[in-house]
Design an enzyme around this catalytic site. Structure first.
Site, PDB file in Angstrom:
ATOM      1  N   PHE A 120       0.993  -1.409  -0.045  1.00 29.32           N
ATOM      2  CA  PHE A 120      -0.110  -0.004   0.053  1.00 29.32           C
ATOM      3  C   PHE A 120       0.868   1.415   0.004  1.00 29.32           C
ATOM      4  O   PHE A 120       2.078   1.161   0.384  1.00 29.32           O
ATOM      5  CB  PHE A 120      -0.846  -0.002   1.353  1.00 29.32           C
ATOM      6  CG  PHE A 120      -2.331  -0.062   1.068  1.00 29.32           C
ATOM      7  CD1 PHE A 120      -2.819  -1.362   0.111  1.00 29.32           C
ATOM      8  CD2 PHE A 120      -3.304   0.696   1.510  1.00 29.32           C
ATOM      9  CE1 PHE A 120      -4.090  -1.098  -0.123  1.00 29.32           C
ATOM     10  CE2 PHE A 120      -4.654   0.429   1.413  1.00 29.32           C
ATOM     11  CZ  PHE A 120      -5.144  -0.605   0.626  1.00 29.32           C
ATOM     12  N   HIS A 235      -9.260  10.662  -0.741  1.00 22.32           N
ATOM     13  CA  HIS A 235      -8.689   9.416  -1.196  1.00 22.32           C
ATOM     14  C   HIS A 235      -8.508   9.610  -2.993  1.00 22.32           C
ATOM     15  O   HIS A 235      -9.272  10.313  -3.310  1.00 22.32           O
ATOM     16  CB  HIS A 235      -9.478   8.149  -1.196  1.00 22.32           C
ATOM     17  CG  HIS A 235      -8.718   6.845  -1.366  1.00 22.32           C
ATOM     18  ND1 HIS A 235      -8.490   6.475  -2.511  1.00 22.32           N
ATOM     19  CD2 HIS A 235      -8.547   5.993  -0.496  1.00 22.32           C
ATOM     20  CE1 HIS A 235      -7.909   5.283  -2.404  1.00 22.32           C
ATOM     21  NE2 HIS A 235      -7.898   4.882  -1.226  1.00 22.32           N
ATOM     22  N   LEU A 249     -15.468   4.213  -3.048  1.00 15.84           N
ATOM     23  CA  LEU A 249     -14.051   3.920  -2.960  1.00 15.84           C
ATOM     24  C   LEU A 249     -13.761   2.946  -4.046  1.00 15.84           C
ATOM     25  O   LEU A 249     -14.312   1.885  -4.356  1.00 15.84           O
ATOM     26  CB  LEU A 249     -13.655   3.480  -1.901  1.00 15.84           C
ATOM     27  CG  LEU A 249     -12.004   3.676  -1.690  1.00 15.84           C
ATOM     28  CD1 LEU A 249     -11.498   5.062  -1.337  1.00 15.84           C
ATOM     29  CD2 LEU A 249     -11.828   2.681  -0.475  1.00 15.84           C
ATOM     30  N   GLU A 252      -7.024   1.197  -2.723  1.00 14.48           N
ATOM     31  CA  GLU A 252      -5.594   1.343  -2.995  1.00 14.48           C
ATOM     32  C   GLU A 252      -4.938  -0.031  -3.455  1.00 14.48           C
ATOM     33  O   GLU A 252      -3.953   0.213  -4.111  1.00 14.48           O
ATOM     34  CB  GLU A 252      -5.047   2.060  -1.713  1.00 14.48           C
ATOM     35  CG  GLU A 252      -3.556   2.480  -2.106  1.00 14.48           C
ATOM     36  CD  GLU A 252      -3.276   3.296  -0.792  1.00 14.48           C
ATOM     37  OE1 GLU A 252      -4.000   3.957  -0.219  1.00 14.48           O
ATOM     38  OE2 GLU A 252      -2.002   3.417  -0.508  1.00 14.48           O
ATOM     39  N   ARG A 308      -1.403   9.155   0.243  1.00 17.32           N
ATOM     40  CA  ARG A 308      -2.633   9.555  -0.735  1.00 17.32           C
ATOM     41  C   ARG A 308      -2.611  10.989  -0.949  1.00 17.32           C
ATOM     42  O   ARG A 308      -3.385  11.661  -1.789  1.00 17.32           O
ATOM     43  CB  ARG A 308      -3.799   9.104   0.341  1.00 17.32           C
ATOM     44  CG  ARG A 308      -3.972   7.541   0.197  1.00 17.32           C
ATOM     45  CD  ARG A 308      -5.086   7.338   1.453  1.00 17.32           C
ATOM     46  NE  ARG A 308      -5.334   5.699   1.214  1.00 17.32           N
ATOM     47  CZ  ARG A 308      -6.127   5.018   1.904  1.00 17.32           C
ATOM     48  NH1 ARG A 308      -6.629   5.701   2.841  1.00 17.32           N
ATOM     49  NH2 ARG A 308      -5.997   3.826   1.772  1.00 17.32           N
ATOM     50  N   HIS A 374     -12.628  11.011   2.279  1.00 18.58           N
ATOM     51  CA  HIS A 374     -12.513   9.450   2.452  1.00 18.58           C
ATOM     52  C   HIS A 374     -12.381   9.282   4.092  1.00 18.58           C
ATOM     53  O   HIS A 374     -12.778   8.492   4.951  1.00 18.58           O
ATOM     54  CB  HIS A 374     -11.385   8.811   2.077  1.00 18.58           C
ATOM     55  CG  HIS A 374     -11.147   7.433   2.353  1.00 18.58           C
ATOM     56  ND1 HIS A 374     -11.943   6.487   1.769  1.00 18.58           N
ATOM     57  CD2 HIS A 374     -10.097   6.747   2.652  1.00 18.58           C
ATOM     58  CE1 HIS A 374     -11.557   5.119   2.294  1.00 18.58           C
ATOM     59  NE2 HIS A 374     -10.186   5.470   2.784  1.00 18.58           N
ATOM     60  N   ARG A 409      -3.156  10.070   6.918  1.00 21.04           N
ATOM     61  CA  ARG A 409      -3.101   8.700   7.302  1.00 21.04           C
ATOM     62  C   ARG A 409      -2.629   7.858   6.166  1.00 21.04           C
ATOM     63  O   ARG A 409      -3.136   7.799   4.989  1.00 21.04           O
ATOM     64  CB  ARG A 409      -4.474   8.127   7.691  1.00 21.04           C
ATOM     65  CG  ARG A 409      -4.663   6.752   8.037  1.00 21.04           C
ATOM     66  CD  ARG A 409      -6.059   6.310   8.468  1.00 21.04           C
ATOM     67  NE  ARG A 409      -6.952   6.369   7.309  1.00 21.04           N
ATOM     68  CZ  ARG A 409      -7.326   5.209   6.520  1.00 21.04           C
ATOM     69  NH1 ARG A 409      -6.702   3.993   6.822  1.00 21.04           N
ATOM     70  NH2 ARG A 409      -8.185   5.433   5.448  1.00 21.04           N
TER      71      ARG A 409
HETATM   72  P1  FAD Z   1     -17.328   2.731  12.030  1.00 24.43           P
HETATM   73  O1  FAD Z   1     -16.768   1.372  11.751  1.00 24.43           O
HETATM   74  O2  FAD Z   1     -17.625   3.763  11.222  1.00 24.43           O
HETATM   75  O3  FAD Z   1     -18.313   2.593  13.192  1.00 24.43           O
HETATM   76  C1  FAD Z   1     -18.919   3.865  13.843  1.00 24.43           C
HETATM   77  C2  FAD Z   1     -19.940   3.346  14.631  1.00 24.43           C
HETATM   78  O4  FAD Z   1     -20.490   4.530  15.328  1.00 24.43           O
HETATM   79  C3  FAD Z   1     -21.234   2.540  13.714  1.00 24.43           C
HETATM   80  O5  FAD Z   1     -21.601   1.375  14.394  1.00 24.43           O
HETATM   81  C4  FAD Z   1     -22.257   3.942  13.876  1.00 24.43           C
HETATM   82  O6  FAD Z   1     -23.623   3.418  13.717  1.00 24.43           O
HETATM   83  C5  FAD Z   1     -21.845   4.432  15.239  1.00 24.43           C
HETATM   84  N1  FAD Z   1     -22.608   5.955  15.532  1.00 24.43           N
HETATM   85  C6  FAD Z   1     -22.111   6.813  14.759  1.00 24.43           C
HETATM   86  N2  FAD Z   1     -22.737   7.859  15.413  1.00 24.43           N
HETATM   87  C7  FAD Z   1     -23.481   7.389  16.265  1.00 24.43           C
HETATM   88  C8  FAD Z   1     -24.346   8.092  17.161  1.00 24.43           C
HETATM   89  N3  FAD Z   1     -24.674   9.162  17.080  1.00 24.43           N
HETATM   90  N4  FAD Z   1     -24.906   7.032  17.906  1.00 24.43           N
HETATM   91  C9  FAD Z   1     -25.005   5.847  18.115  1.00 24.43           C
HETATM   92  N5  FAD Z   1     -24.035   5.153  17.240  1.00 24.43           N
HETATM   93  C10 FAD Z   1     -23.392   5.940  16.428  1.00 24.43           C
HETATM   94  N6  FAD Z   1      -8.952   1.726   6.532  1.00 24.43           N
HETATM   95  C11 FAD Z   1      -7.851   0.708   6.667  1.00 24.43           C
HETATM   96  O7  FAD Z   1      -7.125   0.578   7.338  1.00 24.43           O
HETATM   97  N7  FAD Z   1      -7.626  -0.185   5.533  1.00 24.43           N
HETATM   98  C12 FAD Z   1      -8.629  -0.374   4.577  1.00 24.43           C
HETATM   99  O8  FAD Z   1      -8.544  -1.162   3.314  1.00 24.43           O
HETATM  100  C13 FAD Z   1      -9.893   0.529   4.328  1.00 24.43           C
HETATM  101  N8  FAD Z   1     -10.646   0.618   3.550  1.00 24.43           N
HETATM  102  C14 FAD Z   1     -11.900   1.429   3.571  1.00 24.43           C
HETATM  103  C15 FAD Z   1     -12.499   1.476   2.548  1.00 24.43           C
HETATM  104  C16 FAD Z   1     -13.721   2.159   2.589  1.00 24.43           C
HETATM  105  C17 FAD Z   1     -14.802   2.182   1.320  1.00 24.43           C
HETATM  106  C18 FAD Z   1     -13.791   3.243   3.451  1.00 24.43           C
HETATM  107  C19 FAD Z   1     -15.000   4.332   3.700  1.00 24.43           C
HETATM  108  C20 FAD Z   1     -12.663   3.330   4.512  1.00 24.43           C
HETATM  109  C21 FAD Z   1     -11.675   2.494   4.416  1.00 24.43           C
HETATM  110  N9  FAD Z   1     -10.861   2.507   5.513  1.00 24.43           N
HETATM  111  C22 FAD Z   1      -9.866   1.561   5.477  1.00 24.43           C
HETATM  112  C23 FAD Z   1     -11.026   3.355   6.847  1.00 24.43           C
HETATM  113  C24 FAD Z   1     -11.704   2.427   8.012  1.00 24.43           C
HETATM  114  O9  FAD Z   1     -12.553   1.503   7.434  1.00 24.43           O
HETATM  115  C25 FAD Z   1     -12.540   3.334   8.793  1.00 24.43           C
HETATM  116  O10 FAD Z   1     -11.424   4.539   9.156  1.00 24.43           O
HETATM  117  C26 FAD Z   1     -12.622   2.558  10.187  1.00 24.43           C
HETATM  118  O11 FAD Z   1     -13.688   1.604   9.678  1.00 24.43           O
HETATM  119  C27 FAD Z   1     -13.447   3.491  11.203  1.00 24.43           C
HETATM  120  O12 FAD Z   1     -13.918   2.493  12.128  1.00 24.43           O
HETATM  121  P2  FAD Z   1     -14.527   3.034  13.444  1.00 24.43           P
HETATM  122  O13 FAD Z   1     -14.600   1.806  14.328  1.00 24.43           O
HETATM  123  O14 FAD Z   1     -13.804   4.309  14.035  1.00 24.43           O
HETATM  124  O15 FAD Z   1     -16.072   3.487  12.970  1.00 24.43           O
END
Ligand code: FAD
Length: 598
Positions: A120, A235, A249, A252, A308, A374, A409
């Site tokens: 990556f 991104h 998306l 990458e 990125r 992103h 990042r």
């Molecule tokens: P999330 O997984 O978004 O979880 C957020 C949670 O909070 C959800 O359950 C939501 O319902 C809850 N929530 C939000 N607001 C509230 C509220 N007010 N009340 C109750 N619940 C709430 N990163 C990598 O390292 N490798 C990758 O290959 C990669 N690929 C990606 C591909 C895509 C398409 C995208 C968009 C991102 C990618 N990323 C990748 C980034 C990574 O996926 C995210 O940064 C990461 O998953 C975020 O995880 P999190 O647990 O912080 O939040």
């Protein structure tokens, strides 16, 4: 007032990778734990992660280790990362991946049977543990299974609208069931925010509907602070055509597995955009770049795999210079570089995504792509070891937390961040609750009545603003005026528009009733979206230099004076605007600083 009440030691808001990993850690350490999430369990944004989890396991390149990963991460973030977070992340990520495997995750393998690791951008060695291009799904499936096995209570389709606190500490959270509209309160001495990012502040984004900056805003309103908010990652490769899928998306991994970028004239333009900062470690010719995939020792990385921010800016410049495609993108080509069978095996989701949504066969044709909002590097300012915010008892982990990624990042570093710091937040939250064991957390009835009244206010207004129209105007403001390339005049204009939007948000009205009412849900999300947009615009206006995910047309270079400063935002009591403060970076110990010089 009709109110459902619950008491826990630890309440985790968010059921993505960070939230579930925090809940598992808290529960395993004896805390009565609940998870609250807006969507169904297993549907969080993490499920969309494609490429992989960055961890220096050395399975593909034995030369790799946490020190190299630490260095890559700091350089990728242009040195604004909190050094201690970058260190812990690099040191602990391999254990977190192995632990996932112990819990049942099925990773792709090397021919020797080890966990396979892919290339990556910005990572010196192939380092991303992956499951095809569906890594997030496997990560979340595994954590979900463990959460259920541990008997952790999960409140699904439930939105937290306010954090509760007393004079000193957090005391719980207030929210509502999305289906019935009924209110709920969770009383707890520890709350972990794991609510993800802010992508829905922008018109073109890879993020899902859940990313409305709730956690950032809830934390700020409760008295915590945010850091690095000017840094938003665009991104380089989102779909641009057809319009209905714009922003979706394109992983990458396409470039990691050999894909290259060409402009409308067919030129492989990234060689024209290698910054001096990365010149020594980037290939000089197409031949060297192509050899790198099989011989990393004697060749340097292709420029398509620069971090990125560099690639997104280069694409932006090509399109601006008139060398873009018909729909305002450039070409990403893996079809002419790898056999069809390889592409289908390594990139199954991409193959289906393009086939079904754009009628493009990526094993035969190039993909039309362009930058998409992103990820937000900025988030709640936390202690690097415990993830505790400025407000005692309030923790943050995952994308909602700031500091780890500095100004940019590296791909793959989010999934590892979720696991490393989700676990740390859960442990610290359980410890915090244990210290207060026996002391009942009290919540003032007036605060609950106030939270309920604020949530119901849009029903009480007739003829007010339509939430969808306001959201569209906000997204256009951020896209047009606080996007990839920024100027003072445009950001000042954005802040003027945000001030007007604040008035409109205070006058939102919705029709119908509380049972599953999407207009009402949006009306409750919008104040969060607006507050984080203001934070981004204010911090971006203040930072007069270009660095990582923040590019100023009027200050196009990185400035040494800014290399040692973070911008911290808070919301002083009774203030009607967020406050921006310059804060020196924490001092990095000498042995780590030496790693960066080597
Ligand atoms: P999330 O997984 O978004 O979880 C957020 C949670 O909070 C959800 O359950 C939501 O319902 C809850 N929530 C939000 N607001 C509230 C509220 N007010 N009340 C109750 N619940 C709430 N990163 C990598 O390292 N490798 C990758 O290959 C990669 N690929 C990606 C591909 C895509 C398409 C995208 C968009 C991102 C990618 N990323 C990748 C980034 C990574 O996926 C995210 O940064 C990461 O998953 C975020 O995880 P999190 O647990 O912080 O939040």
């Amino acid at each position: 007032m009709e109110l459902e009440r619950h008491e826990y030691d630890v309440v985790v808001v968010g059921a993505g990778g960070a939230g579930l990993r925090a809940a598992i850690a808290a529960s395993e350490n004896g805390a009565r734990t609940a998870v609250v999430c807006k969507s169904l369990l297993g549907k969080a944004h993490t499920v969309m992660a494609e490429g992989g989890i960055a961890a220096a396991m050395g399975n593909t390149w034995p030369e790799d280790n946490w020190r190299v990963h630490f260095r890559d991460t700091m350089r990728g973030g242009k040195m604004l990362n909190h050094w201690r977070m970058a260190q812990l992340h690099a040191q602990e990520a391999p254990d977190r991946v192995l632990e996932l495997e112990d819990w049942g995750a099925l990773f792709d393998r090397t021919p020797d049977g080890l966990i396979s690791q892919r290339d990556f951008g910005g990572h010196r060695y192939a380092r991303l543990a992956h499951v095809g291009d569906r890594t997030g799904l496997e990560l979340l499936r595994t954590l979900q299974q463990r959460t259920v096995a541990l008997g952790i209570d999960v409140y699904m389709e439930c939105t937290v609208t306010r954090l509760l606190r007393d004079d000193e500490t957090v005391t719980g959270a207030f929210g509502y069931w999305r289906e019935s509209g009924r209110f709920v309160v969770w009383q707890a001495p520890s709350v972990v925010l794991a609510t993800g990012g802010i992508g829905k502040a922008y018109k073109v984004t890879s993020n899902s509907w859940e990313y409305t900056g709730d956690g950032h805003s809830l934390a700020l309103q409760a008295g915590a602070s945010l850091v690095n908010m000017e840094f938003v990652q665009f991104h380089p490769t989102g779909m641009v055509w057809p319009p209905s899928v714009r922003g979706l998306l394109v992983t990458e991994s396409v470039r990691g597995d050999g894909g290259i970028l060409r402009n409308s004239a067919g030129n492989r333009f990234m060689f024209d955009y290698i910054p001096d900062y990365f010149r020594k470690e980037t290939a000089e010719s197409e031949e060297e770049a192509d050899r790198w995939y099989t011989d990393k020792t004697n060749n340097r990385r292709p420029p398509e795999l620069l971090p990125r921010d560099e690639v997104a800016r280069a694409i932006n410049s090509e399109v601006k210079a008139g060398r873009g495609t018909e729909h305002g993108g450039v070409w990403l080509d893996i079809a002419s570089r790898r056999p069809a069978e390889y592409i289908r095996k390594r990139l199954p989701s991409m193959y289906h995504q393009f086939k079904e949504l754009a009628d493009v066969d990526i094993t035969r044709e190039a993909m039309e792509i362009g930058p998409t909002c992103h990820y937000v590097m900025g988030g709640v300012e936390v202690d690097p070891d415990t993830q505790e915010s400025r407000l005692p008892g309030l923790f943050a982990a995952g994308e909602v937390a700031g500091g780890m990624h500095g100004s940019n990042r590296l791909g793959g570093n989010s999934l590892s961040d979720l696991l490393v710091f989700g676990r740390r937040a859960g442990l610290a939250a359980a410890e915090h609750a244990a210290k207060l064991a026996g002391a009942r957390v009290e919540v003032a009835e007036a605060a609950l009545a106030d939270a309920a009244a604020a949530a119901l206010a849009p029903f009480d207004r007739d003829g007010g603003e339509n939430p969808y129209a306001v959201q569209q105007d906000l997204q256009s403001t951020m896209h047009d005026l606080v996007g990839i390339i920024r100027t003072r005049a445009e950001m000042a204009q954005a802040l003027e528009r945000i001030a007007v939007l604040k008035g409109r948000v205070a006058n939102l009205s919705v029709e119908g009733h509380r049972q599953y009412n999407p207009g009402w849900h949006l009306a409750l999300d919008l104040p969060h979206l607006l507050l984080v947009s203001e934070c981004i615009a204010r911090a971006a206006l203040e930072r007069e230099e270009s660095r990582g995910g923040h590019t100023r047309d009027d200050f196009p270079a990185a400035d040494d004076a800014w290399a040692h400063l973070n911008l911290v935002l808070d919301l002083p009591a009774d203030a009607d605007a967020v406050r921006v403060t310059r804060q020196p970076l924490p001092q990095m110990p000498g042995d780590l600083a030496e790693l960066l010089e080597s």
